[in-house]
Design a protein around this motif. Structure first.
Motif, PDB file in Angstrom:
ATOM      1  N   MET A   1     -15.829  -8.679 -22.140  1.00 51.74           N
ATOM      2  CA  MET A   1     -16.232  -9.233 -20.843  1.00 51.74           C
ATOM      3  C   MET A   1     -15.086  -9.085 -19.850  1.00 51.74           C
ATOM      4  N   ALA A   2     -15.425  -8.620 -18.679  1.00 49.44           N
ATOM      5  CA  ALA A   2     -14.399  -8.411 -17.656  1.00 49.44           C
ATOM      6  C   ALA A   2     -13.864  -9.730 -17.141  1.00 49.44           C
ATOM      7  N   VAL A   3     -12.590  -9.738 -16.806  1.00 48.89           N
ATOM      8  CA  VAL A   3     -12.004 -10.860 -16.073  1.00 48.89           C
ATOM      9  C   VAL A   3     -12.574 -10.845 -14.655  1.00 48.89           C
ATOM     10  N   LEU A   4     -12.881 -11.997 -14.123  1.00 45.61           N
ATOM     11  CA  LEU A   4     -13.294 -12.109 -12.729  1.00 45.61           C
ATOM     12  C   LEU A   4     -12.075 -12.430 -11.889  1.00 45.61           C
ATOM     13  N   LEU A   5     -11.995 -11.792 -10.742  1.00 46.63           N
ATOM     14  CA  LEU A   5     -10.848 -11.938  -9.858  1.00 46.63           C
ATOM     15  C   LEU A   5     -11.332 -12.254  -8.451  1.00 46.63           C
ATOM     16  N   GLY A   6     -10.771 -13.287  -7.864  1.00 49.83           N
ATOM     17  CA  GLY A   6     -10.987 -13.575  -6.450  1.00 49.83           C
ATOM     18  C   GLY A   6      -9.657 -13.550  -5.744  1.00 49.83           C
ATOM     19  N   CYS A   7      -9.570 -12.827  -4.640  1.00 49.91           N
ATOM     20  CA  CYS A   7      -8.299 -12.649  -3.941  1.00 49.91           C
ATOM     21  C   CYS A   7      -8.388 -13.182  -2.523  1.00 49.91           C
ATOM     22  N   ASP A   8      -7.587 -14.223  -2.244  1.00 47.78           N
ATOM     23  CA  ASP A   8      -7.375 -14.661  -0.859  1.00 47.78           C
ATOM     24  C   ASP A   8      -6.159 -13.903  -0.354  1.00 47.78           C
ATOM     25  N   PHE A   9      -6.390 -12.953   0.543  1.00 42.36           N
ATOM     26  CA  PHE A   9      -5.360 -11.981   0.916  1.00 42.36           C
ATOM     27  C   PHE A   9      -4.625 -12.392   2.177  1.00 42.36           C
ATOM     28  N   SER A  10      -3.369 -12.000   2.260  1.00 42.80           N
ATOM     29  CA  SER A  10      -2.567 -12.129   3.479  1.00 42.80           C
ATOM     30  C   SER A  10      -1.900 -10.793   3.742  1.00 42.80           C
ATOM     31  N   SER A  11      -1.919 -10.350   4.996  1.00 47.08           N
ATOM     32  CA  SER A  11      -1.306  -9.062   5.320  1.00 47.08           C
ATOM     33  C   SER A  11       0.210  -9.154   5.359  1.00 47.08           C
ATOM     34  N   SER A  12       0.735 -10.375   5.424  1.00 46.64           N
ATOM     35  CA  SER A  12       2.190 -10.590   5.428  1.00 46.64           C
ATOM     36  C   SER A  12       2.513 -11.798   4.544  1.00 46.64           C
ATOM     37  N   PRO A  13       2.361 -11.664   3.250  1.00 45.00           N
ATOM     38  CA  PRO A  13       2.557 -12.828   2.369  1.00 45.00           C
ATOM     39  C   PRO A  13       4.004 -13.301   2.347  1.00 45.00           C
ATOM     40  N   THR A  14       4.158 -14.595   2.121  1.00 46.15           N
ATOM     41  CA  THR A  14       5.463 -15.227   2.008  1.00 46.15           C
ATOM     42  C   THR A  14       5.395 -16.244   0.874  1.00 46.15           C
ATOM     43  N   ARG A  15       6.534 -16.866   0.592  1.00 45.71           N
ATOM     44  CA  ARG A  15       6.526 -17.924  -0.418  1.00 45.71           C
ATOM     45  C   ARG A  15       5.651 -19.084   0.045  1.00 45.71           C
ATOM     46  N   ARG A  16       5.692 -19.390   1.342  1.00 38.51           N
ATOM     47  CA  ARG A  16       4.889 -20.498   1.864  1.00 38.51           C
ATOM     48  C   ARG A  16       3.407 -20.171   1.902  1.00 38.51           C
ATOM     49  N   LYS A  17       3.067 -18.907   2.185  1.00 40.52           N
ATOM     50  CA  LYS A  17       1.664 -18.492   2.230  1.00 40.52           C
ATOM     51  C   LYS A  17       1.496 -17.192   1.439  1.00 40.52           C
ATOM     52  N   PRO A  18       1.422 -17.309   0.120  1.00 36.19           N
ATOM     53  CA  PRO A  18       1.296 -16.118  -0.720  1.00 36.19           C
ATOM     54  C   PRO A  18      -0.144 -15.610  -0.778  1.00 36.19           C
ATOM     55  N   VAL A  19      -0.312 -14.435  -1.352  1.00 33.09           N
ATOM     56  CA  VAL A  19      -1.629 -13.974  -1.766  1.00 33.09           C
ATOM     57  C   VAL A  19      -2.016 -14.788  -3.006  1.00 33.09           C
ATOM     58  N   VAL A  20      -3.229 -15.331  -3.019  1.00 34.27           N
ATOM     59  CA  VAL A  20      -3.675 -16.157  -4.140  1.00 34.27           C
ATOM     60  C   VAL A  20      -4.778 -15.418  -4.896  1.00 34.27           C
ATOM     61  N   LEU A  21      -4.594 -15.290  -6.197  1.00 33.42           N
ATOM     62  CA  LEU A  21      -5.603 -14.704  -7.081  1.00 33.42           C
ATOM     63  C   LEU A  21      -6.191 -15.811  -7.945  1.00 33.42           C
ATOM     64  N   ALA A  22      -7.508 -15.930  -7.948  1.00 39.59           N
ATOM     65  CA  ALA A  22      -8.210 -16.822  -8.864  1.00 39.59           C
ATOM     66  C   ALA A  22      -8.799 -15.974  -9.976  1.00 39.59           C
ATOM     67  N   LEU A  23      -8.451 -16.276 -11.210  1.00 39.03           N
ATOM     68  CA  LEU A  23      -8.931 -15.524 -12.362  1.00 39.03           C
ATOM     69  C   LEU A  23      -9.893 -16.389 -13.166  1.00 39.03           C
ATOM     70  N   GLY A  24     -10.934 -15.766 -13.707  1.00 36.90           N
ATOM     71  CA  GLY A  24     -11.906 -16.524 -14.481  1.00 36.90           C
ATOM     72  C   GLY A  24     -12.754 -15.618 -15.345  1.00 36.90           C
ATOM     73  N   ARG A  25     -13.725 -16.215 -16.020  1.00 33.00           N
ATOM     74  CA  ARG A  25     -14.661 -15.481 -16.873  1.00 33.00           C
ATOM     75  C   ARG A  25     -16.053 -16.078 -16.714  1.00 33.00           C
ATOM     76  N   ARG A  26     -17.037 -15.204 -16.848  1.00 33.80           N
ATOM     77  CA  ARG A  26     -18.432 -15.653 -16.774  1.00 33.80           C
ATOM     78  C   ARG A  26     -19.053 -15.674 -18.160  1.00 33.80           C
ATOM     79  N   GLU A  27     -19.734 -16.764 -18.463  1.00 33.07           N
ATOM     80  CA  GLU A  27     -20.564 -16.864 -19.659  1.00 33.07           C
ATOM     81  C   GLU A  27     -21.937 -17.316 -19.209  1.00 33.07           C
ATOM     82  N   GLY A  28     -22.889 -16.377 -19.173  1.00 35.15           N
ATOM     83  CA  GLY A  28     -24.204 -16.694 -18.639  1.00 35.15           C
ATOM     84  C   GLY A  28     -24.099 -17.057 -17.178  1.00 35.15           C
TER      85      GLY A  28
END
Length: 288
Positions: A1-28
């Protein structure tokens, strides 16, 4: 089963406002959030994308420019060529070209739109301020291309790493309507927005959206998502759920991961946004 990825992107990421990846899995019909990853540089995002792993991801950045804009500017009208041209430009060059385009158009119709913008309620991908999605496209799309990922409907790549254009506002508005749930401005991080985040998460956990997926969180994860008043973590989770819907469609045999077969291969399409149908001069929306 593939990992699910959600990306909140920033064109200029920093420590205060990084790119955030949410990882998960689907079962049904259940999607379990497993991890939140924060990346403080574009180089770190590129390295993560290039690593060998199996995932289906929803990315909160545009994957293309409006056909009308490209035609007017005389830029390439094939997707890969248009993106390769776009990445060679500087931000000032982009701003100058887009501002000149807007200046030549009437009030109320300054920006060109993609076909997906109306159904998704998204900002035009040529917008360079509030929000600067044109710069998000400029910074983020080359990372996906260089990582060699697969972009259904747009560009063939590694089929084990699948990237789709997502838009968290599309799913959030389904639950909250016009209520705001986030702000980067500390002065606007109000109790009302905190309550909206709680209400949104409750609806997602109960599966009360047309995606028919139930979000599974630990108590600590829920508390962390509510506490993030910027909404970046929650936006990544919303994109992960949109990726989960797409992965489910693919598991049922849809090679386009739920994207409409009639999408414009130059502009792209936001996953889960309904495709308008035109019948007898009346616009309708296709069920999703």
């Amino acid at each position: 089963m593939a990992v699910l990825l959600g990306c909140d992107f920033s064109s200029s990421p920093t420590r205060r406002k990084p790119v955030v990846l949410a990882l998960g899995r689907r079962e049904g019909a259940r999607v379990q959030l497993t991890e939140l990853v924060r990346l403080e540089t574009l180089a770190a995002v590129g390295r993560w994308l290039a690593e060998p792993r199996v995932w289906v991801g929803g990315f909160d950045l545009p994957f293309g420019l409006p056909r009308e804009l490209l035609q007017t500017l005389g830029w390439p009208l094939q997707w890969h060529a248009s993106m390769q041209h776009y990445r060679t430009l500087t931000r000032p060059q982009i701003r100058e070209a887009f501002a000149a385009f807007c200046d030549a158009r009437p009030v109320g119709g300054k920006f060109a739109h993609r076909a997906t913008d109306g159904p998704a309620g998204s900002s035009p991908s040529m917008k360079w301020v509030n929000p600067p999605v044109a710069y998000m496209l400029h910074a983020g799309l080359p990372l996906l291309l260089d990582a060699g990922v697969h972009l259904p409907g747009l560009h063939a790549g590694d089929p084990t790493r699948v990237a789709l254009e997502a838009y968290p506002g599309l799913l959030a508005r389904e639950v909250l309507q016009r209520r705001s749930y986030k702000s980067d401005d500390v002065a606007k991080q109000t109790p009302e927005r905190l309550i909206a985040r709680k209400d949104l998460l409750t609806a997602l956990e109960l599966g009360q959206t047309r995606l028919a997926l139930r979000l599974k969180l630990t108590h600590a994860q829920r508390d962390a998502l509510v506490a993030d008043a910027s909404g970046d973590s929650l936006d990544a989770v919303l994109c992960m759920l949109q990726a989960g819907w797409a992965e489910q469609r693919h598991a049922e045999g849809d090679a386009l991961y739920g994207l409409p077969p009639g999408l414009d291969p130059l502009e792209g399409w936001i996953v889960t946004a309904p495709m308008p149908l035109v019948e007898a001069g009346v616009e309708k929306r296709a069920p999703q």
